[in-house]
Design a protein around this motif. Structure first.
Motif, mmCIF file in Angstrom:
data_model
loop_
_atom_site.group_PDB
_atom_site.id
_atom_site.type_symbol
_atom_site.label_atom_id
_atom_site.label_comp_id
_atom_site.label_asym_id
_atom_site.label_seq_id
_atom_site.Cartn_x
_atom_site.Cartn_y
_atom_site.Cartn_z
ATOM 1 N N TYR A 79 -12.434 -14.958 25.461
ATOM 2 C CA TYR A 79 -12.056 -13.560 25.535
ATOM 3 C C TYR A 79 -10.547 -13.417 25.332
ATOM 4 O O TYR A 79 -9.784 -14.328 25.660
ATOM 5 C CB TYR A 79 -12.466 -12.950 26.876
ATOM 6 N N PHE A 80 -10.150 -12.283 24.784
ATOM 7 C CA PHE A 80 -8.755 -12.029 24.479
ATOM 8 C C PHE A 80 -8.351 -10.642 24.947
ATOM 9 O O PHE A 80 -9.170 -9.745 24.974
ATOM 10 C CB PHE A 80 -8.514 -12.092 22.958
ATOM 11 N N VAL A 81 -7.073 -10.491 25.263
ATOM 12 C CA VAL A 81 -6.492 -9.170 25.479
ATOM 13 C C VAL A 81 -5.578 -8.916 24.294
ATOM 14 O O VAL A 81 -4.757 -9.769 23.933
ATOM 15 C CB VAL A 81 -5.694 -9.094 26.804
ATOM 16 N N ILE A 82 -5.733 -7.764 23.670
ATOM 17 C CA ILE A 82 -4.936 -7.408 22.499
ATOM 18 C C ILE A 82 -3.982 -6.281 22.876
ATOM 19 O O ILE A 82 -4.401 -5.261 23.419
ATOM 20 C CB ILE A 82 -5.840 -6.969 21.330
ATOM 21 N N LEU A 83 -2.718 -6.499 22.607
ATOM 22 C CA LEU A 83 -1.674 -5.504 22.834
ATOM 23 C C LEU A 83 -1.451 -4.739 21.542
ATOM 24 O O LEU A 83 -1.278 -5.340 20.478
ATOM 25 C CB LEU A 83 -0.377 -6.197 23.260
ATOM 26 N N PHE A 84 -1.446 -3.415 21.628
ATOM 27 C CA PHE A 84 -1.211 -2.576 20.456
ATOM 28 C C PHE A 84 0.202 -2.025 20.479
ATOM 29 O O PHE A 84 0.756 -1.729 21.543
ATOM 30 C CB PHE A 84 -2.213 -1.419 20.411
ATOM 31 N N ASN A 85 0.771 -1.871 19.313
ATOM 32 C CA ASN A 85 2.120 -1.329 19.182
ATOM 33 C C ASN A 85 2.135 0.148 19.566
ATOM 34 O O ASN A 85 1.174 0.869 19.348
ATOM 35 C CB ASN A 85 2.600 -1.493 17.737
ATOM 36 N N HIS A 134 4.686 -5.274 17.166
ATOM 37 C CA HIS A 134 5.502 -4.289 16.459
ATOM 38 C C HIS A 134 5.314 -4.399 14.938
ATOM 39 O O HIS A 134 5.185 -3.387 14.252
ATOM 40 C CB HIS A 134 6.977 -4.483 16.821
ATOM 41 N N SER A 135 5.271 -5.614 14.440
ATOM 42 C CA SER A 135 5.168 -5.841 12.991
ATOM 43 C C SER A 135 3.766 -5.604 12.448
ATOM 44 O O SER A 135 3.603 -5.036 11.368
ATOM 45 C CB SER A 135 5.582 -7.279 12.657
ATOM 46 N N ASN A 136 2.742 -6.058 13.181
ATOM 47 C CA ASN A 136 1.371 -6.013 12.677
ATOM 48 C C ASN A 136 0.515 -4.920 13.312
ATOM 49 O O ASN A 136 -0.644 -4.767 12.947
ATOM 50 C CB ASN A 136 0.686 -7.364 12.904
ATOM 51 N N GLY A 137 1.068 -4.219 14.293
ATOM 52 C CA GLY A 137 0.303 -3.180 14.954
ATOM 53 C C GLY A 137 -0.464 -3.663 16.164
ATOM 54 O O GLY A 137 -0.885 -2.875 16.997
ATOM 55 N N LYS A 138 -0.663 -4.983 16.269
ATOM 56 C CA LYS A 138 -1.362 -5.555 17.412
ATOM 57 C C LYS A 138 -1.084 -7.048 17.489
ATOM 58 O O LYS A 138 -0.693 -7.668 16.500
ATOM 59 C CB LYS A 138 -2.862 -5.311 17.337
ATOM 60 N N ALA A 139 -1.304 -7.598 18.704
ATOM 61 C CA ALA A 139 -1.113 -9.032 18.912
ATOM 62 C C ALA A 139 -1.937 -9.470 20.108
ATOM 63 O O ALA A 139 -2.090 -8.722 21.080
ATOM 64 C CB ALA A 139 0.353 -9.349 19.155
ATOM 65 N N ILE A 140 -2.460 -10.673 20.049
ATOM 66 C CA ILE A 140 -3.164 -11.234 21.193
ATOM 67 C C ILE A 140 -2.118 -11.615 22.234
ATOM 68 O O ILE A 140 -1.176 -12.347 21.937
ATOM 69 C CB ILE A 140 -3.994 -12.466 20.791
ATOM 70 N N CYS A 141 -2.284 -11.089 23.450
ATOM 71 C CA CYS A 141 -1.301 -11.369 24.493
ATOM 72 C C CYS A 141 -1.860 -12.199 25.635
ATOM 73 O O CYS A 141 -1.106 -12.683 26.477
ATOM 74 C CB CYS A 141 -0.693 -10.076 25.026
ATOM 75 N N PHE A 142 -3.177 -12.387 25.684
ATOM 76 C CA PHE A 142 -3.775 -13.193 26.747
ATOM 77 C C PHE A 142 -5.112 -13.724 26.282
ATOM 78 O O PHE A 142 -5.836 -13.053 25.548
ATOM 79 C CB PHE A 142 -3.957 -12.344 28.014
ATOM 80 N N HIS A 143 -5.450 -14.926 26.723
ATOM 81 C CA HIS A 143 -6.703 -15.584 26.380
ATOM 82 C C HIS A 143 -7.267 -16.170 27.665
ATOM 83 O O HIS A 143 -6.560 -16.856 28.394
ATOM 84 C CB HIS A 143 -6.406 -16.690 25.351
ATOM 85 N N GLY A 144 -8.537 -15.883 27.974
ATOM 86 C CA GLY A 144 -9.132 -16.425 29.190
ATOM 87 C C GLY A 144 -10.573 -15.994 29.350
ATOM 88 O O GLY A 144 -11.221 -15.591 28.389
ATOM 89 N N GLU A 166 -13.474 -12.091 33.138
ATOM 90 C CA GLU A 166 -12.916 -11.516 34.357
ATOM 91 C C GLU A 166 -11.389 -11.509 34.326
ATOM 92 O O GLU A 166 -10.755 -10.528 34.716
ATOM 93 C CB GLU A 166 -13.415 -12.278 35.589
ATOM 94 N N GLU A 167 -10.806 -12.603 33.871
ATOM 95 C CA GLU A 167 -9.341 -12.685 33.771
ATOM 96 C C GLU A 167 -8.815 -11.643 32.791
ATOM 97 O O GLU A 167 -7.830 -10.953 33.078
ATOM 98 C CB GLU A 167 -8.904 -14.079 33.318
ATOM 99 N N CYS A 168 -9.475 -11.536 31.648
ATOM 100 C CA CYS A 168 -9.033 -10.580 30.628
ATOM 101 C C CYS A 168 -9.187 -9.147 31.110
ATOM 102 O O CYS A 168 -8.326 -8.303 30.834
ATOM 103 C CB CYS A 168 -9.790 -10.802 29.321
ATOM 104 N N GLU A 169 -10.249 -8.871 31.833
ATOM 105 C CA GLU A 169 -10.444 -7.526 32.367
ATOM 106 C C GLU A 169 -9.324 -7.179 33.347
ATOM 107 O O GLU A 169 -8.772 -6.073 33.303
ATOM 108 C CB GLU A 169 -11.796 -7.431 33.060
ATOM 109 N N THR A 170 -8.963 -8.116 34.202
ATOM 110 C CA THR A 170 -7.884 -7.895 35.172
ATOM 111 C C THR A 170 -6.552 -7.683 34.481
ATOM 112 O O THR A 170 -5.807 -6.748 34.803
ATOM 113 C CB THR A 170 -7.789 -9.086 36.152
ATOM 114 N N VAL A 171 -6.236 -8.544 33.507
ATOM 115 C CA VAL A 171 -4.977 -8.420 32.773
ATOM 116 C C VAL A 171 -4.938 -7.096 32.016
ATOM 117 O O VAL A 171 -3.927 -6.389 32.033
ATOM 118 C CB VAL A 171 -4.768 -9.621 31.818
ATOM 119 N N ALA A 172 -6.036 -6.738 31.365
ATOM 120 C CA ALA A 172 -6.086 -5.471 30.609
ATOM 121 C C ALA A 172 -5.895 -4.278 31.537
ATOM 122 O O ALA A 172 -5.166 -3.334 31.197
ATOM 123 C CB ALA A 172 -7.403 -5.362 29.847
ATOM 124 N N ASP A 173 -6.511 -4.307 32.702
ATOM 125 C CA ASP A 173 -6.333 -3.218 33.673
ATOM 126 C C ASP A 173 -4.875 -3.121 34.121
ATOM 127 O O ASP A 173 -4.318 -2.022 34.201
ATOM 128 C CB ASP A 173 -7.232 -3.423 34.896
#
Length: 94
Positions: A23-29, A61-71, A74-81
């Motif tokens: 699972y991944f958390v994706i950060l958007f610009n 910033h450059s691509n509009g999105k980036a993976i910021c966490f991998h786990g 449950e971990e990804c849900e917590t980080v995303a929240d």
């Protein structure tokens, strides 16, 4: 149980245990937050070093999105929240 079923079971168990962390958390610009704020959030909430946080912020910033966490899910849900609570735009999934 035949000898042939044992390797299949081990292989399925291995695949299942490896996929728990797919699972991944994706950060958007966005144009609202400054780089320093985003980097601080990445360090605090995604457990990144200053260097990793800067790289992720630049990629988002450059691509509009980036993976910021991998786990795990449950971990990804917590980080995303936590990232959402910090007013950053993120999503998580496989």
């Amino acid at each position: 149980m035949t000898d042939q079923s044992q390797p299949i079971f081990e292989e399925l168990t291995k695949l299942k245990s490896e996929s728990v962390y797919d699972y991944f958390v994706i950060l958007f610009n966005d144009s609202i937050h400054e780089f320093s704020y985003v980097e601080d959030c990445l360090m605090k909430l995604c457990f990144k070093t200053k260097r990793e946080a800067k790289k992720i912020a630049i990629e988002a910033h450059s691509n509009g999105k980036a993976i910021c966490f991998h786990g795990s899910m449950e971990e990804c849900e917590t980080v995303a929240d936590n990232m959402t609570n910090a007013n950053l735009t993120v999503s998580y999934g496989v």
